[in-house]
Design a protein around this motif. Sequence first.
Motif, PDB file in Angstrom:
ATOM      1  N   ARG A  76      44.679 -79.338 -19.754  1.00 46.57           N
ATOM      2  CA  ARG A  76      43.493 -79.700 -18.998  1.00 46.57           C
ATOM      3  C   ARG A  76      42.256 -79.597 -19.894  1.00 46.57           C
ATOM      4  O   ARG A  76      41.407 -80.475 -19.911  1.00 46.57           O
ATOM      5  N   ALA A  77      42.204 -78.514 -20.670  1.00 46.56           N
ATOM      6  CA  ALA A  77      41.041 -78.324 -21.530  1.00 46.56           C
ATOM      7  C   ALA A  77      40.970 -79.416 -22.589  1.00 46.56           C
ATOM      8  O   ALA A  77      39.902 -79.886 -22.947  1.00 46.56           O
ATOM      9  N   SER A  78      42.137 -79.832 -23.055  1.00 44.01           N
ATOM     10  CA  SER A  78      42.133 -80.829 -24.108  1.00 44.01           C
ATOM     11  C   SER A  78      41.646 -82.169 -23.578  1.00 44.01           C
ATOM     12  O   SER A  78      41.273 -83.053 -24.332  1.00 44.01           O
ATOM     13  N   ALA A  79      41.623 -82.281 -22.289  1.00 41.04           N
ATOM     14  CA  ALA A  79      41.159 -83.538 -21.718  1.00 41.04           C
ATOM     15  C   ALA A  79      39.649 -83.565 -21.573  1.00 41.04           C
ATOM     16  O   ALA A  79      39.071 -84.582 -21.212  1.00 41.04           O
ATOM     17  N   ILE A  80      38.993 -82.404 -21.890  1.00 41.23           N
ATOM     18  CA  ILE A  80      37.533 -82.357 -21.774  1.00 41.23           C
ATOM     19  C   ILE A  80      36.938 -83.452 -22.636  1.00 41.23           C
ATOM     20  O   ILE A  80      37.278 -83.605 -23.775  1.00 41.23           O
ATOM     21  N   GLY A  81      36.043 -84.168 -22.098  1.00 45.35           N
ATOM     22  CA  GLY A  81      35.361 -85.178 -22.886  1.00 45.35           C
ATOM     23  C   GLY A  81      36.161 -86.434 -23.072  1.00 45.35           C
ATOM     24  O   GLY A  81      35.646 -87.443 -23.498  1.00 45.35           O
ATOM     25  N   LEU A  82      37.413 -86.386 -22.756  1.00 45.71           N
ATOM     26  CA  LEU A  82      38.212 -87.603 -22.856  1.00 45.71           C
ATOM     27  C   LEU A  82      38.200 -88.291 -21.502  1.00 45.71           C
ATOM     28  O   LEU A  82      38.336 -87.667 -20.459  1.00 45.71           O
ATOM     29  N   LEU A  83      38.042 -89.598 -21.569  1.00 49.84           N
ATOM     30  CA  LEU A  83      38.036 -90.319 -20.314  1.00 49.84           C
ATOM     31  C   LEU A  83      39.459 -90.542 -19.846  1.00 49.84           C
ATOM     32  O   LEU A  83      40.270 -91.078 -20.559  1.00 49.84           O
ATOM     33  N   HIS A 135      36.890 -89.402 -15.099  1.00 53.53           N
ATOM     34  CA  HIS A 135      36.119 -88.174 -15.318  1.00 53.53           C
ATOM     35  C   HIS A 135      35.786 -87.976 -16.784  1.00 53.53           C
ATOM     36  O   HIS A 135      36.617 -88.214 -17.652  1.00 53.53           O
ATOM     37  N   ALA A 136      34.571 -87.521 -17.037  1.00 52.13           N
ATOM     38  CA  ALA A 136      34.153 -87.125 -18.385  1.00 52.13           C
ATOM     39  C   ALA A 136      32.850 -86.362 -18.185  1.00 52.13           C
ATOM     40  O   ALA A 136      32.463 -86.093 -17.041  1.00 52.13           O
ATOM     41  N   GLY A 137      32.172 -86.015 -19.258  1.00 55.57           N
ATOM     42  CA  GLY A 137      30.874 -85.373 -19.122  1.00 55.57           C
ATOM     43  C   GLY A 137      29.940 -86.302 -18.350  1.00 55.57           C
ATOM     44  O   GLY A 137      30.073 -87.522 -18.411  1.00 55.57           O
ATOM     45  N   SER A 138      29.007 -85.713 -17.596  1.00 56.02           N
ATOM     46  CA  SER A 138      28.130 -86.513 -16.740  1.00 56.02           C
ATOM     47  C   SER A 138      27.351 -87.558 -17.550  1.00 56.02           C
ATOM     48  O   SER A 138      27.278 -88.730 -17.163  1.00 56.02           O
ATOM     49  N   GLY A 139      26.772 -87.143 -18.676  1.00 62.32           N
ATOM     50  CA  GLY A 139      26.000 -88.071 -19.503  1.00 62.32           C
ATOM     51  C   GLY A 139      26.876 -89.163 -20.092  1.00 62.32           C
ATOM     52  O   GLY A 139      26.493 -90.335 -20.137  1.00 62.32           O
ATOM     53  N   ALA A 140      28.093 -88.791 -20.512  1.00 63.47           N
ATOM     54  CA  ALA A 140      29.010 -89.765 -21.099  1.00 63.47           C
ATOM     55  C   ALA A 140      29.387 -90.816 -20.053  1.00 63.47           C
ATOM     56  O   ALA A 140      29.504 -92.000 -20.363  1.00 63.47           O
TER      57      ALA A 140
END
Lengths: 337, 276
Positions: free
Chosen positions: A11-18, A68-73
């Motif tokens: 799950r963590a590795s998916a951070i920032g990945l769309l 899902h990704a960072g809000s700004g991204a």
Amino acid sequence: MQFVTIKTVVRASAIGLLWMSLVAPAAGQTLLNASYDPTRELYQDFNAAFIKHWKAKTGQTIAVKQSHAGSGAQARAVIDGLEADVVTLALAYDVDAIAQSGLTSTAWQKRFPQNSSPYTSTIVFLVRKGNPKGIKDWGDLAKPGIQIITPNPKTSGGARWNYLAAWGWALRQFGGDDKARQFVADLYKKVPVLDSGARTSTMTFVRRQIGDVLIAWENEAYLALQESPNQLEIVVPSLSILAEPPVAVVDKVVDRKGTRAIAEAYLQYLYSPEGQEIAAKHHYRPRDQAIAAKFAGSFTKLKLFTVDEVFGSWQNAQKTHFADGAAFDRLYKVVSR
Amino acid sequence: MNMRAQRRVLPGFGLTMGITVLYLSLIVLIPLATLPARTMTMSWAQFWETITDPRVVASYRLSLGASLAAASVNAVFGALVAWVLARYSFPGRRIVDALVDLPFALPTAVAGIVLTTLYAPTGWLGAPLAKYGISVAFTPLGITVALIFIGLPFVVRTLQPVIEDLDPEVEEAATSLGASRGGVLFRIILPNLFPAWLTGFALAFARAVGEYGSVVFISGNMPMRTEISPLLIVTKLEQYDYAGATAIAVVMLAISFVLLLAINGLQSWARRRVAP
């Protein structure tokens, strides 16, 4: 139970990945909801409920996809052409950026009730079990010997709420921008790691055992607590910020795809008792009084202020605090000396 | 002598060259050309101010310094790994050989998280090191460790086939003519490996300069201390400052290009020296 499971690593590795997940087989209309990272579980539940609701109401079978990704991204992806019918982001500033690109009305915040934010959250503290450092309120964070974990407000939308919450508390407590700046500068002096996103900060605090207190969104704090209930405790300060994650329909996209009716119903459904209850179950504070009363035991009462009350608007807050060379950067010139 | 006027011995030049130019344009040139185009919205003064901001300059120093350090470490130890894999046979050699490629295959975010967990003050490696006052995670050293990890395959994979192709008879001949072991190493083997070795170094370096995914987890991202240039680019994007982001990218690109060009120059000089 050990905190790191394969699941958390993945799950963590998916951070920032769309990543996108198909919720139902595509049949008839398909809606795409571009959201930010920690709402994944919330919208999985909500989409299933909405698909059932829409089928019962109109007989149409629809599919809702989420991204899902960072809000700004996510905001940048929509501006660059991601065909999202609706956006459900972490801060109004990011929806403003979409509106400024002409994809939706600049009056988007007036279109749905409650500033177009159907659920809210706030900023709380996560501490080690037993609260060994005796942290009760914002003032305790400035005490000597406390290490604070919070992400970098320049890269993380969530971290901007943390920063503004601290600033707002200091403003009320001490009065005057200078004293607030001093307090916030003192806080950031105690931050050993400025992770790029909120989830990474949670990992730094929970998994790597760095720091005495994590400043976090309430819903994130509850998620972390669920994963390791024997190691952590939530501390709710006396005063914090009302985090209002905004939702909006992307006009240009729904008009082209002909999905406006569904998109609007989708966001409206977030305000219904069913939608509010799903939000509350995922630790977002519901707006609906009846549902809020039902979940009163799950959320500690505290005094809350809004961004608009203290900082004027998100645009203003961004300009005076987070733009290049603004308050946060100046703080760091002092801190790094 | 005019090459163009002559009929080429090898057929198909027009077709292959045409496809090469088209392919390179689509994949490399057009995306890179849009970079400077996006900075055109800035004035020169703004551009200069962005790229010389002390925080940005500190990040170039860190990004380039850590990348050079990591590429250098890999150049030494990667060469050793390549030598062992190419020259000796031992049980498990195939497994070791496959291991070398893992940093290629692993998503960089996973690498970053794993390395951070290992080297954090509570980690398996971080805890014993902390006793000696060495902290790795959240320092420039940690960044270098991550860059060494992702850069290793480049050196090994460029050197290994060259070592395998070295003709042992040349070494035998040198020995039979009275060369010492050191003489064989320094006058036969290393000069022959040098061009490929430089290529490996350059690839590892170039990969490290642009690395973002694994580094952001282990760097700690403290302004002026552990912020890499790619992070500042993301920071600018987060403010919808596309021009500012591309300005930093253009500088990184220019520096990397000059360094790679210099390495290429050194390489062709070395090749001329080795060539009989």
